[in-house]
Design a protein around this motif. Sequence first.
Motif, PDB file in Angstrom:
ATOM      1  N   TYR A 271     -80.362 111.637 -20.156  1.00 15.79           N
ATOM      2  CA  TYR A 271     -81.626 111.164 -19.584  1.00 15.79           C
ATOM      3  C   TYR A 271     -82.328 112.345 -18.926  1.00 15.79           C
ATOM      4  O   TYR A 271     -81.790 112.983 -18.026  1.00 15.79           O
ATOM      5  CB  TYR A 271     -81.343 110.061 -18.565  1.00 15.79           C
ATOM      6  N   PHE A 272     -83.537 112.633 -19.393  1.00 13.58           N
ATOM      7  CA  PHE A 272     -84.356 113.697 -18.799  1.00 13.58           C
ATOM      8  C   PHE A 272     -85.406 113.074 -17.885  1.00 13.58           C
ATOM      9  O   PHE A 272     -86.232 112.273 -18.323  1.00 13.58           O
ATOM     10  CB  PHE A 272     -85.040 114.524 -19.897  1.00 13.58           C
ATOM     11  N   ARG A 273     -85.346 113.464 -16.620  1.00 10.59           N
ATOM     12  CA  ARG A 273     -86.314 113.000 -15.628  1.00 10.59           C
ATOM     13  C   ARG A 273     -87.206 114.160 -15.199  1.00 10.59           C
ATOM     14  O   ARG A 273     -87.102 115.268 -15.729  1.00 10.59           O
ATOM     15  CB  ARG A 273     -85.578 112.410 -14.417  1.00 10.59           C
ATOM     16  N   GLU A 274     -88.063 113.907 -14.191  1.00 11.50           N
ATOM     17  CA  GLU A 274     -89.040 114.920 -13.787  1.00 11.50           C
ATOM     18  C   GLU A 274     -88.435 115.943 -12.825  1.00 11.50           C
ATOM     19  O   GLU A 274     -89.027 116.261 -11.790  1.00 11.50           O
ATOM     20  CB  GLU A 274     -90.293 114.258 -13.184  1.00 11.50           C
ATOM     21  N   PHE A 275     -87.265 116.474 -13.158  1.00 11.51           N
ATOM     22  CA  PHE A 275     -86.625 117.515 -12.363  1.00 11.51           C
ATOM     23  C   PHE A 275     -86.410 118.744 -13.249  1.00 11.51           C
ATOM     24  O   PHE A 275     -85.732 118.664 -14.277  1.00 11.51           O
ATOM     25  CB  PHE A 275     -85.280 117.035 -11.802  1.00 11.51           C
ATOM     26  N   PRO A 276     -86.981 119.881 -12.883  1.00 15.90           N
ATOM     27  CA  PRO A 276     -86.874 121.080 -13.726  1.00 15.90           C
ATOM     28  C   PRO A 276     -85.411 121.505 -13.928  1.00 15.90           C
ATOM     29  O   PRO A 276     -84.597 121.456 -12.998  1.00 15.90           O
ATOM     30  CB  PRO A 276     -87.647 122.139 -12.928  1.00 15.90           C
ATOM     31  N   VAL A 361     -80.619 114.002 -33.455  1.00 10.19           N
ATOM     32  CA  VAL A 361     -81.090 113.719 -32.100  1.00 10.19           C
ATOM     33  C   VAL A 361     -82.109 112.586 -32.180  1.00 10.19           C
ATOM     34  O   VAL A 361     -83.073 112.666 -32.946  1.00 10.19           O
ATOM     35  CB  VAL A 361     -81.739 114.962 -31.452  1.00 10.19           C
ATOM     36  N   THR A 362     -81.883 111.536 -31.400  1.00  5.05           N
ATOM     37  CA  THR A 362     -82.808 110.406 -31.346  1.00  5.05           C
ATOM     38  C   THR A 362     -83.407 110.331 -29.954  1.00  5.05           C
ATOM     39  O   THR A 362     -82.683 110.204 -28.963  1.00  5.05           O
ATOM     40  CB  THR A 362     -82.080 109.090 -31.669  1.00  5.05           C
ATOM     41  N   LEU A 363     -84.732 110.434 -29.872  1.00  2.00           N
ATOM     42  CA  LEU A 363     -85.423 110.336 -28.592  1.00  2.00           C
ATOM     43  C   LEU A 363     -85.745 108.873 -28.303  1.00  2.00           C
ATOM     44  O   LEU A 363     -86.243 108.154 -29.174  1.00  2.00           O
ATOM     45  CB  LEU A 363     -86.702 111.171 -28.610  1.00  2.00           C
ATOM     46  N   LEU A 364     -85.451 108.462 -27.069  1.00  2.00           N
ATOM     47  CA  LEU A 364     -85.592 107.068 -26.682  1.00  2.00           C
ATOM     48  C   LEU A 364     -86.484 106.951 -25.445  1.00  2.00           C
ATOM     49  O   LEU A 364     -86.654 107.911 -24.695  1.00  2.00           O
ATOM     50  CB  LEU A 364     -84.216 106.461 -26.363  1.00  2.00           C
ATOM     51  N   THR A 365     -87.008 105.762 -25.227  1.00  2.14           N
ATOM     52  CA  THR A 365     -87.778 105.489 -24.017  1.00  2.14           C
ATOM     53  C   THR A 365     -86.839 104.988 -22.919  1.00  2.14           C
ATOM     54  O   THR A 365     -85.667 104.703 -23.160  1.00  2.14           O
ATOM     55  CB  THR A 365     -88.845 104.419 -24.284  1.00  2.14           C
ATOM     56  N   THR A 366     -87.381 104.844 -21.722  1.00  2.00           N
ATOM     57  CA  THR A 366     -86.562 104.379 -20.596  1.00  2.00           C
ATOM     58  C   THR A 366     -86.128 102.924 -20.748  1.00  2.00           C
ATOM     59  O   THR A 366     -85.333 102.429 -19.942  1.00  2.00           O
ATOM     60  CB  THR A 366     -87.329 104.540 -19.274  1.00  2.00           C
ATOM     61  N   ASP A 367     -86.627 102.229 -21.776  1.00  2.00           N
ATOM     62  CA  ASP A 367     -86.139 100.874 -22.044  1.00  2.00           C
ATOM     63  C   ASP A 367     -84.639 100.878 -22.330  1.00  2.00           C
ATOM     64  O   ASP A 367     -83.978  99.850 -22.183  1.00  2.00           O
ATOM     65  CB  ASP A 367     -86.884 100.261 -23.238  1.00  2.00           C
ATOM     66  N   TRP A 368     -84.122 102.034 -22.734  1.00  3.62           N
ATOM     67  CA  TRP A 368     -82.697 102.137 -23.043  1.00  3.62           C
ATOM     68  C   TRP A 368     -81.836 102.325 -21.792  1.00  3.62           C
ATOM     69  O   TRP A 368     -80.609 102.409 -21.897  1.00  3.62           O
ATOM     70  CB  TRP A 368     -82.457 103.278 -24.035  1.00  3.62           C
ATOM     71  N   LEU A 369     -82.457 102.380 -20.632  1.00  6.03           N
ATOM     72  CA  LEU A 369     -81.689 102.480 -19.389  1.00  6.03           C
ATOM     73  C   LEU A 369     -81.331 101.103 -18.830  1.00  6.03           C
ATOM     74  O   LEU A 369     -80.471 100.989 -17.966  1.00  6.03           O
ATOM     75  CB  LEU A 369     -82.480 103.261 -18.329  1.00  6.03           C
ATOM     76  N   TYR A 370     -81.989 100.050 -19.320  1.00  2.00           N
ATOM     77  CA  TYR A 370     -81.691  98.704 -18.847  1.00  2.00           C
ATOM     78  C   TYR A 370     -80.325  98.265 -19.393  1.00  2.00           C
ATOM     79  O   TYR A 370     -80.008  98.497 -20.564  1.00  2.00           O
ATOM     80  CB  TYR A 370     -82.757  97.717 -19.313  1.00  2.00           C
ATOM     81  N   VAL A 371     -79.537  97.609 -18.534  1.00  2.00           N
ATOM     82  CA  VAL A 371     -78.190  97.220 -18.953  1.00  2.00           C
ATOM     83  C   VAL A 371     -77.946  95.720 -18.801  1.00  2.00           C
ATOM     84  O   VAL A 371     -76.801  95.268 -18.822  1.00  2.00           O
ATOM     85  CB  VAL A 371     -77.109  98.002 -18.160  1.00  2.00           C
TER      86      VAL A 371
END
Length: 389
Positions: A271-276, A361-371
């Motif tokens: 998961y890539f977030r807004e942290f350099p 490599v498959t890029l996903l949206t944050t919808d994939w963080l829901y459990v």
Amino acid sequence: MHAVFQEMFLLLLAAVHTSDESQEEGAIQAVKRSIAYIDQAFAEPLDYAELAKNCRLSPRHYSRLFRKLTGISPMNYIIHSRVSEAKKLLTSSSESEQQVAVKSGFSDPFHFSRTFKRHVGISPRLYVNLHSEQSRIAVYQYLGELLALGMKPIGAPKLLLSGKYVRHLVDGITETGSTVVTPDMERLKRLQPDAIFTFDGYHYDQYCQIAPTLNVQWSQPAFNRFKLVASLLGKERQADEWIQRYADHVQNARLHLKKSFSAEKTVSFWYFREFPNQFDVYFEREMLYDDLELNPPPAIERARREQLQLPFKQSKDVAEMPLYAGDYMLVVVDSKARELFDQVRQGDIWRNLPAVHAGRVTLLTTDWLYVDPISRLGQLKELSRLITS
């Protein structure tokens, strides 16, 4: 004479053993009759010592056989029977709490309320509210759990309502804040909920001032949370049926993956977030590593095996990407982090990852963080198509 003596001695031992077995079997049958009696007379005053005496056993022997047959002590069995009866009466009759207490075998309403809450997790009054068809529930987690059980809450935060996999089910639910930890208290008050679900104690005291609040701990397997929420709502059967249907989908997904996915291949979830220069690596991803039994990269597998208190994810420096990269990479990119992620993709570390070279490599949206259960099922259905394509 010695041989005759040995034969007589062996016959005597056999007779004693047979007698002991017969006595033990008789004791077991007596305890079984005692259990049947409790099932019928749990609302009556029951004395533990008297129950043992009626079986002609010592209290210790009686308790040992009782545990062997039921898995719990005689007193816990009696309490469980009384609480089960109380749950039925609370939801199927119009009797008062005091009447339910008496009919269930409790000495007084206070003892009943305290025992009920200790064993069920909520008060009798809240239990009734939650089991009403018109129950008005607000959630600050567990939206997908309630929807999977066929229940629609009256309020939930925007973060949960906007999830891709539940979006088609949330019409009519009022937004009560932006995230699960940032409630809009005024809007919540105006909804006048009968109960509120929160997690890990977030805003518990504030919620309690508005309505009875249930705090379900997050740090447990997702389906354990699901089953706990279901038990509080009296929906255990619905939860079991849903989990069984999910298990059927898991079997189908495994068969599909086997056709084009080598068993020794590994899969990583980032998961890539807004942290350099940072990314989150997931050590625990139940749908991937438990349900589908896919292999995590060796570093993650080693950590899962060796660390008892392993966090479900950890932030890592991008320099460590090769250590946690799988043969297939599922990468969630936050919408606020796209520019930072593009910078990472231009670097040599990313470009030299085997999965990048192989186009895996498959890029996903944050919808994939829901459990939640519904999101987990939606992700499962998509996953085999994403990986095999």
